[in-house]
Write a protein that holds these residues in place. Structure first.
Motif, PDB file in Angstrom:
ATOM      1  N   MET A  78      63.541  16.085  85.736  1.00 40.10           N
ATOM      2  CA  MET A  78      64.785  16.817  85.853  1.00 40.10           C
ATOM      3  C   MET A  78      64.691  18.171  85.167  1.00 40.10           C
ATOM      4  O   MET A  78      65.197  19.156  85.666  1.00 40.10           O
ATOM      5  CB  MET A  78      65.928  15.986  85.271  1.00 40.10           C
ATOM      6  CG  MET A  78      67.262  16.651  85.430  1.00 40.10           C
ATOM      7  SD  MET A  78      67.728  16.876  87.128  1.00 40.10           S
ATOM      8  CE  MET A  78      69.260  16.062  87.168  1.00 40.10           C
ATOM      9  N   THR A  79      64.032  18.225  84.020  1.00 44.88           N
ATOM     10  CA  THR A  79      63.897  19.483  83.292  1.00 44.88           C
ATOM     11  C   THR A  79      63.145  20.510  84.119  1.00 44.88           C
ATOM     12  O   THR A  79      63.507  21.688  84.138  1.00 44.88           O
ATOM     13  CB  THR A  79      63.192  19.260  81.943  1.00 44.88           C
ATOM     14  OG1 THR A  79      63.934  18.316  81.192  1.00 44.88           O
ATOM     15  CG2 THR A  79      63.080  20.544  81.154  1.00 44.88           C
ATOM     16  N   ALA A  80      62.107  20.091  84.837  1.00 44.78           N
ATOM     17  CA  ALA A  80      61.344  21.010  85.683  1.00 44.78           C
ATOM     18  C   ALA A  80      62.243  21.586  86.779  1.00 44.78           C
ATOM     19  O   ALA A  80      62.167  22.780  87.093  1.00 44.78           O
ATOM     20  CB  ALA A  80      60.145  20.301  86.294  1.00 44.78           C
ATOM     21  N   ASP A 122      63.050  25.520  87.129  1.00 45.66           N
ATOM     22  CA  ASP A 122      62.742  26.190  88.388  1.00 45.66           C
ATOM     23  C   ASP A 122      63.984  26.862  88.974  1.00 45.66           C
ATOM     24  O   ASP A 122      63.928  28.002  89.436  1.00 45.66           O
ATOM     25  CB  ASP A 122      62.167  25.178  89.389  1.00 45.66           C
ATOM     26  CG  ASP A 122      61.687  25.838  90.656  1.00 45.66           C
ATOM     27  OD1 ASP A 122      60.926  26.830  90.561  1.00 45.66           O
ATOM     28  OD2 ASP A 122      62.069  25.368  91.748  1.00 45.66           O
ATOM     29  N   THR A 123      65.114  26.178  88.925  1.00 44.04           N
ATOM     30  CA  THR A 123      66.367  26.725  89.445  1.00 44.04           C
ATOM     31  C   THR A 123      66.776  27.966  88.659  1.00 44.04           C
ATOM     32  O   THR A 123      67.187  28.973  89.237  1.00 44.04           O
ATOM     33  CB  THR A 123      67.485  25.665  89.392  1.00 44.04           C
ATOM     34  OG1 THR A 123      67.071  24.528  90.159  1.00 44.04           O
ATOM     35  CG2 THR A 123      68.789  26.204  89.948  1.00 44.04           C
ATOM     36  N   LEU A 124      66.650  27.914  87.334  1.00 42.98           N
ATOM     37  CA  LEU A 124      66.996  29.066  86.510  1.00 42.98           C
ATOM     38  C   LEU A 124      66.087  30.262  86.792  1.00 42.98           C
ATOM     39  O   LEU A 124      66.555  31.399  86.863  1.00 42.98           O
ATOM     40  CB  LEU A 124      66.942  28.700  85.027  1.00 42.98           C
ATOM     41  CG  LEU A 124      68.022  27.735  84.541  1.00 42.98           C
ATOM     42  CD1 LEU A 124      67.757  27.314  83.101  1.00 42.98           C
ATOM     43  CD2 LEU A 124      69.388  28.366  84.676  1.00 42.98           C
ATOM     44  N   LYS A 125      64.793  30.011  86.972  1.00 40.89           N
ATOM     45  CA  LYS A 125      63.862  31.100  87.283  1.00 40.89           C
ATOM     46  C   LYS A 125      64.228  31.752  88.614  1.00 40.89           C
ATOM     47  O   LYS A 125      64.244  32.973  88.729  1.00 40.89           O
ATOM     48  CB  LYS A 125      62.428  30.570  87.336  1.00 40.89           C
ATOM     49  CG  LYS A 125      61.835  30.303  85.974  1.00 40.89           C
ATOM     50  CD  LYS A 125      60.446  29.734  86.084  1.00 40.89           C
ATOM     51  CE  LYS A 125      59.974  29.234  84.737  1.00 40.89           C
ATOM     52  NZ  LYS A 125      58.700  28.514  84.832  1.00 40.89           N
ATOM     53  N   LYS A 126      64.541  30.940  89.610  1.00 41.01           N
ATOM     54  CA  LYS A 126      64.915  31.474  90.925  1.00 41.01           C
ATOM     55  C   LYS A 126      66.231  32.239  90.844  1.00 41.01           C
ATOM     56  O   LYS A 126      66.397  33.272  91.487  1.00 41.01           O
ATOM     57  CB  LYS A 126      65.023  30.345  91.946  1.00 41.01           C
ATOM     58  CG  LYS A 126      63.696  29.767  92.346  1.00 41.01           C
ATOM     59  CD  LYS A 126      63.878  28.618  93.330  1.00 41.01           C
ATOM     60  CE  LYS A 126      62.545  27.978  93.654  1.00 41.01           C
ATOM     61  NZ  LYS A 126      62.707  26.791  94.506  1.00 41.01           N
ATOM     62  N   ALA A 127      67.168  31.740  90.047  1.00 40.82           N
ATOM     63  CA  ALA A 127      68.488  32.370  89.937  1.00 40.82           C
ATOM     64  C   ALA A 127      68.383  33.772  89.353  1.00 40.82           C
ATOM     65  O   ALA A 127      69.165  34.653  89.710  1.00 40.82           O
ATOM     66  CB  ALA A 127      69.427  31.508  89.098  1.00 40.82           C
ATOM     67  N   ARG A 128      67.428  33.989  88.473  1.00 43.45           N
ATOM     68  CA  ARG A 128      67.290  35.305  87.846  1.00 43.45           C
ATOM     69  C   ARG A 128      66.972  36.400  88.861  1.00 43.45           C
ATOM     70  O   ARG A 128      67.274  37.559  88.639  1.00 43.45           O
ATOM     71  CB  ARG A 128      66.221  35.256  86.755  1.00 43.45           C
ATOM     72  CG  ARG A 128      66.687  34.513  85.528  1.00 43.45           C
ATOM     73  CD  ARG A 128      65.679  34.603  84.385  1.00 43.45           C
ATOM     74  NE  ARG A 128      66.102  33.766  83.297  1.00 43.45           N
ATOM     75  CZ  ARG A 128      65.621  32.556  83.040  1.00 43.45           C
ATOM     76  NH1 ARG A 128      64.661  32.047  83.795  1.00 43.45           N
ATOM     77  NH2 ARG A 128      66.065  31.836  82.033  1.00 43.45           N
TER      78      ARG A 128
END
Length: 113
Positions: free
Chosen positions: A1-3, A7-13
């Motif tokens: 789940m942490t991955a 990954d979602t946070l990196k894409k959101a940036r």
């Protein structure tokens, strides 16, 4: 789940601020009670929470309270100290929500005083 979260946070940036706000609103909606209603990206109304008034995200902090502090000249940093569960994004949401709803929020402020 942490991955997945990382990954979602990196894409959101790499997305626009508006797209980031939509993502946050979607995630908050997943966390909110079933009877909550999204009224603006990042703003929800839930019966029996804050008298059904619009609140920021998954908090119980009504938008009008943050707006009142801003109108009174309280700095964003001070607001974050007062409401430790809020972020700068929440303050931005409150400011955008206020635009076009000035009379509604100012009436709520007057009712509280």
């Amino acid at each position: 789940m942490t991955a997945f979260i990382d990954d979602t946070l990196k894409k959101a940036r790499s997305h626009s601020r508006a797209e980031q706000m939509e993502l946050i609103a979607a995630l908050q909606k997943m966390l909110m009670p079933e009877n909550s209603r999204l009224v603006f990206p990042g703003v929800f109304e839930t019966p029996n929470i804050a008298g059904g008034r619009p609140c920021l995200g998954a908090t119980r902090i009504p938008v009008f309270r943050v707006v009142k502090f801003l109108l009174d000249g309280v700095s964003e940093a001070e607001i974050l100290e007062i409401f430790s569960s809020l972020t700068m994004i929440d303050i931005g949401v409150a400011q955008r929500y206020y635009q076009g709803r000035e009379q509604e929020l100012e009436a709520a402020i007057l009712e509280e005083e």
